[in-house]
Design a protein around this motif. Structure first.
Motif, PDB file in Angstrom:
ATOM      1  N   TRP A  32       5.626   2.219  12.069  1.00 39.21           N
ATOM      2  CA  TRP A  32       4.921   1.213  11.289  1.00 39.21           C
ATOM      3  C   TRP A  32       5.830  -0.006  11.169  1.00 39.21           C
ATOM      4  O   TRP A  32       7.054   0.090  11.357  1.00 39.21           O
ATOM      5  N   HIS A  35       5.802  -8.004   9.392  1.00 39.46           N
ATOM      6  CA  HIS A  35       6.509  -9.235   9.746  1.00 39.46           C
ATOM      7  C   HIS A  35       5.980 -10.373   8.883  1.00 39.46           C
ATOM      8  O   HIS A  35       4.821 -10.348   8.430  1.00 39.46           O
ATOM      9  N   GLY A  69       1.961 -10.072   9.037  1.00 47.08           N
ATOM     10  CA  GLY A  69       1.131  -8.991   9.524  1.00 47.08           C
ATOM     11  C   GLY A  69       1.690  -7.626   9.176  1.00 47.08           C
ATOM     12  O   GLY A  69       2.864  -7.481   8.822  1.00 47.08           O
ATOM     13  N   LEU A  70       0.824  -6.626   9.294  1.00 45.85           N
ATOM     14  CA  LEU A  70       1.161  -5.227   9.058  1.00 45.85           C
ATOM     15  C   LEU A  70       0.608  -4.437  10.232  1.00 45.85           C
ATOM     16  O   LEU A  70      -0.558  -4.617  10.609  1.00 45.85           O
ATOM     17  N   MET A  71       1.439  -3.567  10.826  1.00 45.66           N
ATOM     18  CA  MET A  71       0.997  -2.860  12.014  1.00 45.66           C
ATOM     19  C   MET A  71       1.423  -1.400  12.005  1.00 45.66           C
ATOM     20  O   MET A  71       2.370  -1.012  11.305  1.00 45.66           O
ATOM     21  N   GLU A  82      -0.278  -0.931  19.530  1.00 44.50           N
ATOM     22  CA  GLU A  82      -0.394  -0.955  18.074  1.00 44.50           C
ATOM     23  C   GLU A  82      -1.688  -1.632  17.621  1.00 44.50           C
ATOM     24  O   GLU A  82      -2.292  -2.412  18.361  1.00 44.50           O
ATOM     25  N   GLU A  84      -2.876  -4.101  14.449  1.00 43.38           N
ATOM     26  CA  GLU A  84      -2.223  -5.038  13.533  1.00 43.38           C
ATOM     27  C   GLU A  84      -3.256  -5.800  12.711  1.00 43.38           C
ATOM     28  O   GLU A  84      -4.250  -6.296  13.247  1.00 43.38           O
ATOM     29  N   GLU A  86      -3.401  -9.155  10.610  1.00 44.19           N
ATOM     30  CA  GLU A  86      -2.606 -10.380  10.527  1.00 44.19           C
ATOM     31  C   GLU A  86      -3.346 -11.402   9.681  1.00 44.19           C
ATOM     32  O   GLU A  86      -4.576 -11.494   9.742  1.00 44.19           O
ATOM     33  N   ASN A 116      -2.791  -4.596  20.088  1.00 44.36           N
ATOM     34  CA  ASN A 116      -1.713  -5.204  20.868  1.00 44.36           C
ATOM     35  C   ASN A 116      -1.115  -4.215  21.858  1.00 44.36           C
ATOM     36  O   ASN A 116      -1.093  -3.003  21.618  1.00 44.36           O
ATOM     37  N   GLY A 213      10.583  -9.560  11.508  1.00 46.24           N
ATOM     38  CA  GLY A 213       9.899  -8.294  11.350  1.00 46.24           C
ATOM     39  C   GLY A 213      10.828  -7.129  11.067  1.00 46.24           C
ATOM     40  O   GLY A 213      12.042  -7.205  11.286  1.00 46.24           O
ATOM     41  N   SER A 215      10.538  -2.705  11.516  1.00 45.55           N
ATOM     42  CA  SER A 215       9.736  -1.555  11.928  1.00 45.55           C
ATOM     43  C   SER A 215      10.551  -0.281  11.762  1.00 45.55           C
ATOM     44  O   SER A 215      11.788  -0.303  11.844  1.00 45.55           O
TER      45      SER A 215
END
Length: 218
Positions: A32, A35, A69-71, A82, A84, A86, A116, A213, A215
């Motif tokens: 996960w 960013h 964003g969150l992915m 992934e 995401e 955004e 993505n 970002g 992760s």
């Protein structure tokens, strides 16, 4: 879909094909990430039709705003895939229509859901590079904006539809499971419009975003 739209999508399709290589050595892992940074939206031009059949040229000066964003995804030796979410903000600082210009204090926003795919490579024991693209569905929205007391000349305007992005960056592994990154993203979102009156058509616009970002594998 028109030939123009297909031509515009060609770079994205090529990039997605490039990053579709599956890893053949390392076991894939899930991760996960988040960013945050700033976009480069600084202006938007529009054609505004009050019903006379002769549209006027309008212009909005923007202040660059937040972007993030969150992915969640899956990573193998040379590939990442992934989903995401955004979103971003921008501020309208001035509106112009013909010879009339006024300062403003209003905010717009956008939200996008992307799928993505990236090509990744290890540059050293702690540094990785990634390069890829995403396609998705997004929405951009501008508030009601006017000039003077009686002219709502710029809105409200919004649009939902297809979106794409291209992204490149460098990651630094702070541990076996976690890394930080610096990345640049080029985005193309739906073009906002308003049915009127007045009828407003904003220009098609691509813009960038720079973000930091983090992760972590799980």
């Amino acid at each position: 879909m028109s030939n123009l739209k297909l031509a515009g999508l060609a770079p994205v399709v090529s990039l997605l094909a490039l990053v579709s290589v599956q890893a053949n050595a390392a076991e894939p892992v899930k991760y996960w990430g988040v960013h945050a940074g700033a976009n480069t939206l600084d202006e938007m031009n529009a054609r505004i039709d009050f019903g006379s059949g002769t549209p006027f040229d309008g212009h909005a000066d923007l202040k660059r705003g937040l972007h993030g964003g969150l992915m969640v995804g899956r990573q193998s030796e040379h590939a990442r895939y992934e989903l995401e979410v955004e979103q971003g903000l921008f501020k309208v600082e001035r509106l112009s229509l013909g010879a009339v210009s006024e300062p403003k204090d209003a905010r717009g926003r956008y939200q996008v859901l992307f799928a993505n795919a990236y090509r990744t490579d290890r540059l050293s024991d702690s540094i990785d590079s990634f390069f890829g693209a995403g396609i998705g569905w997004g929405r951009i929205k501008l508030p009601r904006l006017g000039l003077g007391a009686n002219c709502d000349c710029f809105g409200p305007a919004s649009k939902s539809g297809f979106a794409w992005q291209v992204r490149a960056g460098l990651g630094y592994r702070v541990s076996e499971q976690a890394s930080v990154s610096l990345q640049y993203t080029l985005l193309k979102l739906p073009t906002p419009e308003a049915g009127g009156p007045p009828e407003i058509r904003y220009e098609r616009k691509r813009f960038g975003a720079v973000s930091l970002g983090y992760s972590r594998q799980f």
